[in-house]
Scaffold this motif. Structure first.
Motif, PDB file in Angstrom:
ATOM      1  N   ARG A  12       8.629 -10.924   0.183  1.00 46.24           N
ATOM      2  CA  ARG A  12       8.918  -9.500   0.373  1.00 46.24           C
ATOM      3  C   ARG A  12       8.088  -8.896   1.513  1.00 46.24           C
ATOM      4  O   ARG A  12       8.238  -7.719   1.837  1.00 46.24           O
ATOM      5  CB  ARG A  12       8.632  -8.731  -0.929  1.00 46.24           C
ATOM      6  CG  ARG A  12       9.578  -9.107  -2.060  1.00 46.24           C
ATOM      7  CD  ARG A  12       9.212  -8.392  -3.355  1.00 46.24           C
ATOM      8  NE  ARG A  12       9.186  -6.945  -3.212  1.00 46.24           N
ATOM      9  CZ  ARG A  12      10.277  -6.165  -3.211  1.00 46.24           C
ATOM     10  NH1 ARG A  12      11.490  -6.708  -3.347  1.00 46.24           N
ATOM     11  NH2 ARG A  12      10.161  -4.847  -3.097  1.00 46.24           N
ATOM     12  N   LEU A  13       7.254  -9.706   2.103  1.00 44.99           N
ATOM     13  CA  LEU A  13       6.356  -9.236   3.160  1.00 44.99           C
ATOM     14  C   LEU A  13       7.096  -9.245   4.491  1.00 44.99           C
ATOM     15  O   LEU A  13       6.893 -10.115   5.337  1.00 44.99           O
ATOM     16  CB  LEU A  13       5.113 -10.116   3.218  1.00 44.99           C
ATOM     17  CG  LEU A  13       3.926  -9.583   4.025  1.00 44.99           C
ATOM     18  CD1 LEU A  13       3.359  -8.327   3.383  1.00 44.99           C
ATOM     19  CD2 LEU A  13       2.837 -10.645   4.117  1.00 44.99           C
ATOM     20  N   THR A  14       7.985  -8.267   4.666  1.00 37.10           N
ATOM     21  CA  THR A  14       8.801  -8.192   5.878  1.00 37.10           C
ATOM     22  C   THR A  14       8.426  -6.959   6.690  1.00 37.10           C
ATOM     23  O   THR A  14       7.747  -6.054   6.198  1.00 37.10           O
ATOM     24  CB  THR A  14      10.296  -8.146   5.523  1.00 37.10           C
ATOM     25  OG1 THR A  14      10.533  -7.041   4.642  1.00 37.10           O
ATOM     26  CG2 THR A  14      10.716  -9.438   4.830  1.00 37.10           C
ATOM     27  N   LYS A  15       8.884  -6.930   7.911  1.00 33.23           N
ATOM     28  CA  LYS A  15       8.497  -5.884   8.863  1.00 33.23           C
ATOM     29  C   LYS A  15       8.749  -4.475   8.306  1.00 33.23           C
ATOM     30  O   LYS A  15       9.762  -4.219   7.661  1.00 33.23           O
ATOM     31  CB  LYS A  15       9.261  -6.060  10.168  1.00 33.23           C
ATOM     32  CG  LYS A  15       8.851  -5.100  11.287  1.00 33.23           C
ATOM     33  CD  LYS A  15       9.605  -5.414  12.562  1.00 33.23           C
ATOM     34  CE  LYS A  15       9.261  -4.430  13.670  1.00 33.23           C
ATOM     35  NZ  LYS A  15       7.832  -4.461  14.050  1.00 33.23           N
ATOM     36  N   VAL A  16       7.820  -3.582   8.585  1.00 26.46           N
ATOM     37  CA  VAL A  16       7.902  -2.199   8.121  1.00 26.46           C
ATOM     38  C   VAL A  16       8.190  -1.284   9.309  1.00 26.46           C
ATOM     39  O   VAL A  16       7.473  -1.308  10.313  1.00 26.46           O
ATOM     40  CB  VAL A  16       6.589  -1.757   7.449  1.00 26.46           C
ATOM     41  CG1 VAL A  16       6.656  -0.289   7.040  1.00 26.46           C
ATOM     42  CG2 VAL A  16       6.279  -2.632   6.242  1.00 26.46           C
ATOM     43  N   ALA A  17       9.256  -0.477   9.184  1.00 26.92           N
ATOM     44  CA  ALA A  17       9.598   0.470  10.243  1.00 26.92           C
ATOM     45  C   ALA A  17       9.591   1.913   9.761  1.00 26.92           C
ATOM     46  O   ALA A  17       9.489   2.841  10.556  1.00 26.92           O
ATOM     47  CB  ALA A  17      10.968   0.138  10.829  1.00 26.92           C
ATOM     48  N   SER A  18       9.703   2.103   8.434  1.00 24.14           N
ATOM     49  CA  SER A  18       9.765   3.471   7.902  1.00 24.14           C
ATOM     50  C   SER A  18       9.090   3.552   6.539  1.00 24.14           C
ATOM     51  O   SER A  18       9.185   2.627   5.728  1.00 24.14           O
ATOM     52  CB  SER A  18      11.216   3.941   7.787  1.00 24.14           C
ATOM     53  OG  SER A  18      11.931   3.094   6.896  1.00 24.14           O
ATOM     54  N   ILE A  19       8.407   4.660   6.306  1.00 29.06           N
ATOM     55  CA  ILE A  19       7.674   4.882   5.050  1.00 29.06           C
ATOM     56  C   ILE A  19       7.985   6.284   4.547  1.00 29.06           C
ATOM     57  O   ILE A  19       8.023   7.245   5.319  1.00 29.06           O
ATOM     58  CB  ILE A  19       6.153   4.741   5.259  1.00 29.06           C
ATOM     59  CG1 ILE A  19       5.800   3.341   5.757  1.00 29.06           C
ATOM     60  CG2 ILE A  19       5.392   5.054   3.967  1.00 29.06           C
ATOM     61  CD1 ILE A  19       4.330   3.180   6.139  1.00 29.06           C
ATOM     62  N   LEU A  20       8.185   6.400   3.243  1.00 30.67           N
ATOM     63  CA  LEU A  20       8.335   7.701   2.599  1.00 30.67           C
ATOM     64  C   LEU A  20       7.096   7.956   1.743  1.00 30.67           C
ATOM     65  O   LEU A  20       6.819   7.214   0.804  1.00 30.67           O
ATOM     66  CB  LEU A  20       9.589   7.735   1.721  1.00 30.67           C
ATOM     67  CG  LEU A  20       9.801   9.021   0.907  1.00 30.67           C
ATOM     68  CD1 LEU A  20       9.936  10.227   1.828  1.00 30.67           C
ATOM     69  CD2 LEU A  20      11.013   8.890  -0.002  1.00 30.67           C
ATOM     70  N   VAL A  21       6.361   8.992   2.076  1.00 32.54           N
ATOM     71  CA  VAL A  21       5.181   9.412   1.305  1.00 32.54           C
ATOM     72  C   VAL A  21       5.618  10.549   0.397  1.00 32.54           C
ATOM     73  O   VAL A  21       6.097  11.585   0.875  1.00 32.54           O
ATOM     74  CB  VAL A  21       4.042   9.868   2.242  1.00 32.54           C
ATOM     75  CG1 VAL A  21       2.863  10.408   1.432  1.00 32.54           C
ATOM     76  CG2 VAL A  21       3.593   8.714   3.130  1.00 32.54           C
ATOM     77  N   THR A  22       5.460  10.384  -0.912  1.00 34.21           N
ATOM     78  CA  THR A  22       6.014  11.341  -1.874  1.00 34.21           C
ATOM     79  C   THR A  22       5.060  12.516  -2.114  1.00 34.21           C
ATOM     80  O   THR A  22       4.842  12.944  -3.249  1.00 34.21           O
ATOM     81  CB  THR A  22       6.356  10.643  -3.197  1.00 34.21           C
ATOM     82  OG1 THR A  22       5.149  10.081  -3.754  1.00 34.21           O
ATOM     83  CG2 THR A  22       7.367   9.535  -2.981  1.00 34.21           C
ATOM     84  N   GLN A  23       4.524  13.039  -1.036  1.00 31.53           N
ATOM     85  CA  GLN A  23       3.675  14.227  -1.059  1.00 31.53           C
ATOM     86  C   GLN A  23       4.047  15.117   0.118  1.00 31.53           C
ATOM     87  O   GLN A  23       4.785  14.707   1.018  1.00 31.53           O
ATOM     88  CB  GLN A  23       2.190  13.843  -0.950  1.00 31.53           C
ATOM     89  CG  GLN A  23       1.621  13.186  -2.195  1.00 31.53           C
ATOM     90  CD  GLN A  23       0.130  12.946  -2.068  1.00 31.53           C
ATOM     91  OE1 GLN A  23      -0.398  12.728  -0.972  1.00 31.53           O
ATOM     92  NE2 GLN A  23      -0.575  12.970  -3.189  1.00 31.53           N
ATOM     93  N   ALA A  24       3.491  16.325   0.126  1.00 27.43           N
ATOM     94  CA  ALA A  24       3.741  17.241   1.229  1.00 27.43           C
ATOM     95  C   ALA A  24       3.110  16.722   2.520  1.00 27.43           C
ATOM     96  O   ALA A  24       2.110  15.996   2.490  1.00 27.43           O
ATOM     97  CB  ALA A  24       3.187  18.626   0.903  1.00 27.43           C
TER      98      ALA A  24
END
Length: 261
Positions: A12-24
């Motif tokens: 599951r250790l694949t390239k990261v291009a986008s992250i959603l942070v569930t805070q303001a």
């Protein structure tokens, strides 16, 4: 904790291009999230997954609590301060000058000046956590404490008061509820970072048919990590780490490995 590298499922250790942070979104432009986004050419979005709603005065009255029967108030957040004084205002109730206030942090104590003249009141302040207040509370063991709180709250204060044989009344004055996220393209993110069990519940509430598949999940703290697992998801990133005390730091460690595969 075990070795950092052992926490990552290599498949599951694949390239990261986008992250959603569930805070303001952070108000500070120097936030490490922005630094990570620039350093690794990532898209980081911020969206609170939970929101606070005040309990109506009508519903508060159903709890049959007389605020003025108490001699001390315990505040653990600004939300608690706001909704306590809102209820008092709706009840047309003024706090007596000798009421004592126990605040979990100095910031919370200073926030009281929005409603009272703090230099004329008896205010006791902890450093960071509710446990910091316990020694102060013990010194005032004869007080009748009122604890304005949410429908979802930690057990540390009620448990301490119970085991210490001290008088405590819990008053639910606001509620933590899922935010409306239905406009969010939840499947478009590589990582979703959670900070509370309520955030995890909000995901299920808004997207009951959500399937994780290749989306990585990050959790801050053991209770959030447990909530991710209990919801049936794979937990890929757990914060804090021994060398990364923040969520941003834990994410960066993961991104370094994932994007160098």
């Amino acid at each position: 904790m075990s070795e950092i590298s052992a926490k990552y499922d290599q498949e599951r250790l694949t390239k990261v291009a986008s992250i959603l942070v569930t805070q303001a979104r952070p108000a500070d432009n120097n936030s490490p999230y922005f630094q990570i986004a620039g350093k690794y050419n990532l898209q980081i979005d911020f969206r609170p997954f939970i929101q606070i709603e005040g309990v109506s005065y009508k519903d508060f009255r159903k709890q049959k609590i007389n605020i003025l029967d108490h001699t001390a108030i315990i505040f653990t957040s600004r939300n608690a301060v706001d909704h306590f004084f809102r209820i008092c205002q709706e009840a047309r109730m003024e706090m007596p000058a000798d009421m004592k206030y126990f605040c979990v942090t100095e910031q919370t104590a200073n926030y009281l000046q929005k409603y009272i003249v703090i230099r004329k009141r008896k205010i006791f302040t902890g450093n960071k956590t509710a446990a910091d207040l316990f020694d102060l509370i013990r010194k005032h063991k004869n007080e009748k404490f009122l604890f304005p709180c949410s429908n979802i709250r930690g057990n540390d204060i009620p448990d301490f008061m119970d085991t210490s044989g001290l008088h405590l009344t819990e008053a639910i004055m606001y509620e933590t509820v899922p935010a409306d996220l239905t406009d969010l393209d939840i499947k478009s993110f590589d990582i979703i970072a959670f900070f509370s069990p309520s955030g995890v519940n909000a995901l299920r509430h808004n997207f009951p048919d959500f399937e994780q598949n290749g989306i990585r999940m990050a959790a801050f703290g053991p209770t959030t990590a447990r909530a991710v697992s209990e919801a049936g998801f794979i937990l890929d990133i757990e914060a804090p780490l021994p060398n990364a005390p923040s969520m941003a730091g834990a994410l960066e460690i993961y991104i370094k490995q994932a994007n160098n595969q």
